[in-house]
Design an enzyme around this catalytic site. Structure first.
Site, PDB file in Angstrom:
ATOM      1  CG  ASP A  97      -1.850   1.213   1.267  1.00 41.53           C
ATOM      2  OD1 ASP A  97      -2.292   1.649   0.185  1.00 41.53           O
ATOM      3  OD2 ASP A  97      -2.136   1.732   2.363  1.00 41.53           O
ATOM      4  CB  SER A  98       0.183   4.795  -0.592  1.00 40.01           C
ATOM      5  OG  SER A  98      -0.958   4.949   0.231  1.00 40.01           O
ATOM      6  CE1 TYR A 105       2.546   5.489  -3.594  1.00 42.23           C
ATOM      7  CE2 TYR A 105       1.306   3.547  -4.272  1.00 42.23           C
ATOM      8  CZ  TYR A 105       2.498   4.130  -3.885  1.00 42.23           C
ATOM      9  OH  TYR A 105       3.635   3.365  -3.801  1.00 42.23           O
ATOM     10  N   GLY A 106      -3.189   8.954  -3.888  1.00 38.14           N
ATOM     11  CA  GLY A 106      -4.474   9.427  -4.433  1.00 38.14           C
ATOM     12  C   GLY A 106      -4.384  10.569  -5.434  1.00 38.14           C
ATOM     13  CB  CYS A 117      -3.217   0.413  -2.354  1.00 42.32           C
ATOM     14  SG  CYS A 117      -3.276   2.125  -2.911  1.00 42.32           S
ATOM     15  CG  ASN A 118      -9.587   0.693  -2.729  1.00 41.73           C
ATOM     16  OD1 ASN A 118     -10.552   0.057  -3.121  1.00 41.73           O
ATOM     17  ND2 ASN A 118      -9.196   0.627  -1.465  1.00 41.73           N
ATOM     18  CB  THR A 119      -4.875   4.795  -5.294  1.00 43.33           C
ATOM     19  OG1 THR A 119      -5.729   5.321  -4.273  1.00 43.33           O
ATOM     20  CG2 THR A 119      -4.539   5.882  -6.280  1.00 43.33           C
ATOM     21  CD  GLU A 170      -0.290   7.151   6.249  1.00 42.76           C
ATOM     22  OE1 GLU A 170       0.702   7.220   6.993  1.00 42.76           O
ATOM     23  OE2 GLU A 170      -0.556   6.156   5.540  1.00 42.76           O
ATOM     24  CB  CYS A 218      -9.392   4.760   0.574  1.00 48.40           C
ATOM     25  SG  CYS A 218      -7.752   5.154   1.216  1.00 48.40           S
ATOM     26  CB  THR A 219      -6.649  -0.134   2.180  1.00 48.77           C
ATOM     27  OG1 THR A 219      -5.543   0.647   1.698  1.00 48.77           O
ATOM     28  CG2 THR A 219      -7.093  -1.115   1.117  1.00 48.77           C
ATOM     29  CG  HIS A 220      -5.057   5.082   4.421  1.00 47.32           C
ATOM     30  ND1 HIS A 220      -4.510   4.548   3.277  1.00 47.32           N
ATOM     31  CD2 HIS A 220      -4.022   5.620   5.126  1.00 47.32           C
ATOM     32  CE1 HIS A 220      -3.203   4.772   3.276  1.00 47.32           C
ATOM     33  NE2 HIS A 220      -2.881   5.425   4.384  1.00 47.32           N
TER      34      HIS A 220
HETATM   35  N1  DGL Z   1      -4.750   3.315   0.813  1.00 45.95           N
HETATM   36  C1  DGL Z   1      -4.820   3.785  -0.508  1.00 45.95           C
HETATM   37  C2  DGL Z   1      -6.089   3.356  -1.248  1.00 45.95           C
HETATM   38  O1  DGL Z   1      -6.686   2.362  -0.889  1.00 45.95           O
HETATM   39  C3  DGL Z   1      -4.365   5.147  -0.908  1.00 45.95           C
HETATM   40  C4  DGL Z   1      -4.188   6.291   0.008  1.00 45.95           C
HETATM   41  C5  DGL Z   1      -3.324   7.353  -0.655  1.00 45.95           C
HETATM   42  O2  DGL Z   1      -2.107   7.119  -0.690  1.00 45.95           O
HETATM   43  O3  DGL Z   1      -3.860   8.335  -1.176  1.00 45.95           O
HETATM   44  O4  DGL Z   1      -6.474   3.941  -2.217  1.00 45.95           O
END
Ligand code: DGL
Length: 266
Positions: free
Chosen positions: A10-11, A42-43, A74-76, A153, A185-187
């Site tokens: 993931d990011s 990453y978004g 990570c979805n992105t 974060e 988003c996994t966050h």
């Molecule tokens: N956790 C990431 C996701 O699922 C991205 C968060 C990020 O880096 O913007 O998209």
């Protein structure tokens, strides 16, 4: 049987939400996680850049850790790089978006599904497309919530300021009558309590990580890649930066006395 580890990337700390589910449902498997803290989020980044970063992370996991399967937690990065990595890598690669859409379709009763995710995932329309492919009756209501990534974060999950941001962003769904909300988003599962409080008790939250791990189990079973019963090596955690904060969040969230090792990737 195959005793090599499974890689998760993931990011940042978000991928740990998928790791936590994997540790629960696949206790025999060894897990190697890497978070790209030095280059997150990453978004807002261009797709081509996320593809390149994902390639580098996957390559680290394969060459240094000899993983037998890769989960893009990570979805992105799933949106940007899943097809590329599936074509390029010699191991099974699984992403979180299709599993998330499948789980939401199973959950919804009124076919109105909200999606919250990063700027990149929302802009790509990856979730509306995945939902439409599964069931043409589904209606998607996407809202970018990039701010939530920073809240996770910074480990400010339960502050008044964070709750205010969540309340304001999720007010966008007020008119839509959604009954299901994909945490795209996994966050975001780290913010589950605050998100549920903001959206109200009538909306069911879907964490795509859970269905992703179920699909991973299927792949491991079908391809006879499961780890043998009995002792396994310790799970390992890497980050490209921000070690202290990352370690603190990981220890609390996974409830383990773990160590995070810093690695350079480029
Ligand atoms: N956790 C990431 C996701 O699922 C991205 C968060 C990020 O880096 O913007 O998209």
């Amino acid at each position: 049987m195959d005793n090599r580890p499974i890689g998760f990337m993931d990011s940042g700390v978000g991928g740990l939400t998928v790791v936590k589910t994997a540790q629960k449902l696949l206790p025999n498997e060894e897990i190697i996680f890497i978070g790209d803290e030095a280059r997150m989020p990453y978004g807002p980044r261009p797709t081509a850049e996320v593809v390149e970063f994902s390639r580098q992370m996957a390559s680290f996991l394969i060459t240094k850790n000899n993983i037998k399967a890769l989960v893009i937690a990570c979805n992105t990065a799933t949106n940007a790089a899943l097809a590329v990595l599936q074509a390029e890598l010699p191991i099974p690669v699984i992403g979180v978006i299709l599993p998330g859409a499948i789980a939401a379709n199973r959950q919804t009763k009124n076919q109105k599904i909200g999606v919250i995710a990063t700027l990149g995932t929302i802009k790509s329309e990856a979730y509306p497309k995945a939902l439409a492919e599964i069931n043409t009756k589904l209606r998607a209501y996407p809202v970018a919530c990039q701010e939530f990534v920073e809240i996770a974060e910074k480990n400010e999950l339960h502050t008044t300021a964070a709750q205010k941001v969540m309340n304001e962003k999720l007010a966008e769904f007020r008119q839509d009558q959604i009954d299901t909300l994909i945490l795209g988003c996994t966050h975001f599962p780290l913010l589950e309590e605050g998100i549920q409080a903001a959206i109200g008790p009538d909306v069911t939250l879907v964490d795509p990580g859970v269905e992703t791990v179920h699909q991973l189990i299927e792949i491991l079973t079908k391809q006879a890649l499961q780890h043998a019963e009995g002792p396994k090596a310790q799970d390992q955690y890497y980050s490209t930066g921000n070690i202290k904060n990352f370690e603190e969040i990981a220890r609390t969230f996974l409830n383990q006395d773990l160590r995070v090792e810093e690695v350079k990737i480029d």
